[in-house]
Design an enzyme around this catalytic site. Sequence first.
Site, short mmCIF file in Angstrom:
data_model
loop_
_atom_site.label_atom_id
_atom_site.label_comp_id
_atom_site.label_asym_id
_atom_site.label_seq_id
_atom_site.Cartn_x
_atom_site.Cartn_y
_atom_site.Cartn_z
N GLY A 13 0.83 -1.21 0.00
CA GLY A 13 0.00 0.00 0.00
C GLY A 13 0.86 1.25 0.00
N ARG A 74 1.11 -5.09 -5.70
CA ARG A 74 1.03 -6.28 -4.86
C ARG A 74 1.36 -7.45 -5.78
NH1 ARG A 74 -2.86 -3.28 -1.49
NH2 ARG A 74 -1.71 -3.08 0.44
N ASP A 105 4.32 -4.36 6.48
CA ASP A 105 4.57 -5.68 7.00
C ASP A 105 4.86 -6.73 5.89
OD1 ASP A 105 4.35 -7.38 9.36
OD2 ASP A 105 2.63 -8.24 8.29
N THR A 127 3.75 3.12 5.48
CA THR A 127 2.38 2.61 5.62
C THR A 127 1.60 3.56 6.52
OG1 THR A 127 1.00 0.83 6.46
CG2 THR A 127 3.18 0.95 7.40
N ASP A 129 -0.91 3.04 8.27
CA ASP A 129 -1.64 2.43 9.39
C ASP A 129 -0.94 2.47 10.75
OD1 ASP A 129 -3.57 1.73 7.53
OD2 ASP A 129 -2.68 -0.22 7.12
N ASP A 131 0.95 0.27 11.89
CA ASP A 131 0.61 -1.07 12.40
C ASP A 131 1.82 -1.98 12.55
OD1 ASP A 131 1.13 -1.33 9.71
OD2 ASP A 131 -0.57 -2.65 9.29
N ARG A 173 -6.48 -1.20 8.76
CA ARG A 173 -6.46 -2.68 8.80
C ARG A 173 -6.75 -3.16 10.23
NH1 ARG A 173 -1.74 -4.99 5.03
NH2 ARG A 173 -0.39 -3.71 6.30
P1 ADP Z 1 2.40 -3.98 2.80
O1 ADP Z 1 3.86 -4.05 2.55
O2 ADP Z 1 1.85 -2.60 2.69
O3 ADP Z 1 2.01 -4.70 4.09
P2 ADP Z 1 1.40 -6.28 1.27
O4 ADP Z 1 1.01 -7.08 2.45
O5 ADP Z 1 0.48 -6.25 0.11
O6 ADP Z 1 1.64 -4.74 1.62
O7 ADP Z 1 2.82 -6.81 0.77
C1 ADP Z 1 3.49 -6.22 -0.32
C2 ADP Z 1 4.17 -7.28 -1.13
O8 ADP Z 1 5.17 -7.92 -0.32
C3 ADP Z 1 3.28 -8.41 -1.60
O9 ADP Z 1 2.56 -8.09 -2.78
C4 ADP Z 1 4.29 -9.50 -1.85
O10 ADP Z 1 4.96 -9.31 -3.09
C5 ADP Z 1 5.29 -9.29 -0.71
N1 ADP Z 1 4.94 -10.16 0.41
C6 ADP Z 1 3.88 -10.06 1.24
N2 ADP Z 1 3.83 -11.08 2.13
C7 ADP Z 1 4.87 -11.87 1.85
C8 ADP Z 1 5.37 -13.07 2.41
N3 ADP Z 1 4.77 -13.68 3.43
N4 ADP Z 1 6.49 -13.59 1.87
C9 ADP Z 1 7.12 -12.97 0.84
N5 ADP Z 1 6.70 -11.83 0.27
C10 ADP Z 1 5.59 -11.27 0.75
#
Ligand code: ADP
Length: 356
Positions: A13, A74, A105, A127, A129, A131, A173
């Site tokens: 995000g 994503r 995260d 981010t 949030d 969070d 979230r």
């Molecule tokens: P944010 O970083 O804002 O929390 P996301 O949760 O969508 O956003 O994560 C961003 C990107 O990081 C995902 O689209 C994916 O490419 C990678 N990612 C997320 N979770 C994992 C994971 N458990 N293992 C490896 N890569 C991950």
Amino acid sequence: MKFRKIGVLTSGGDAPGMNASVRAVVRTALENGIEVVGIYGGYHGLIHDNVKYLTARDVSNCISRGGTFLLTDRCDEFKTPEGMAKAIETCKKHEIDAIVAIGGDGTFRGATDLTNHGIPTIGVTGTIDNDISATDYTVGFDTAMNTVLDMVDRLRDTGESHARCLVTEVMGRHCGEIALLTGMASGAVAIAIPEIEFDEDACIKKMAELRAKGKRNFQIIVSEGVGGIGSGFGENLAKRIEEKTGIEARYNCLGHVVRGGDPTLRDRVAATRMGAKAVDLLLEGKSNLVVCEIDSEIVPVDINYSFVLDKMYKNKLKDGDLDAYSAEQIAEMEAFCERKRAYVRELYDLANALAK
Ligand code: ADP
């Protein structure tokens, strides 16, 4: 010096201040004789070789802008062995020795995977949030809250004119901090966050009493995580309030508008300090860290430690999660979670006490 070339990406995000972090990464690296490859579109861009060398001029005029000029995405493919193999191939092709990954995260989970596959990676928060438990602050939080505040102040105007209740749902979230702080700062009559059980009966009773005493407008801030994201809690709350109190109630979901806009001073400063620190850490030969702000200091925290701390705070620990940590570290984590819970409770109670 350990590195000759680093990559920088923004992922997940978007958040106001991401550009300011990229600028700090680029200029700190160049100042230290390290080339910088901008990776466009997060991990998707890394997999699909969407990269461009960045100069100090390429990051001109971006410190004041919202969104991320590096774009974000994503990317589920990145979580697969094939996706990771392609990402590593891109790093090899461009001789990228290390990466700064700006996001939340999920982005940091990806960063850990990259480090484990031989590309030292450091995470910088981006981010709205707030969070990520390990850090007091995540870049984007302040801008997002000020946007919420602006919107709720407008809702107060119309609420006062029409003698209505406005229930406003905000992002966050599973973390209620945006709602908590904006609820306090906007003088909301009630705040609903996932961290504290919402006493709906008390809220409705209080509103009815206040209406009887002449109060016209009622602001209620609801965090999207209450009842589970997409549960419709806020909308249904507005209906129940109208039914039970007779006060006309309207529901508004601010949604993605809160993600945009030019970063505030707070976010630009945090982003700048965190971006520069990430490069300093790489220069010291360190990786698999998330750059945090703790008690106004910019400090590194081990990414895995930050994941476990987060799970502990959210009561989501699983068997074995604490195995890698000493009794002293576990006690430190527990004390940290207690302090954080007490802080949330203190703000919540104060906001409620002043809502008259
Ligand atoms: P944010 O970083 O804002 O929390 P996301 O949760 O969508 O956003 O994560 C961003 C990107 O990081 C995902 O689209 C994916 O490419 C990678 N990612 C997320 N979770 C994992 C994971 N458990 N293992 C490896 N890569 C991950």
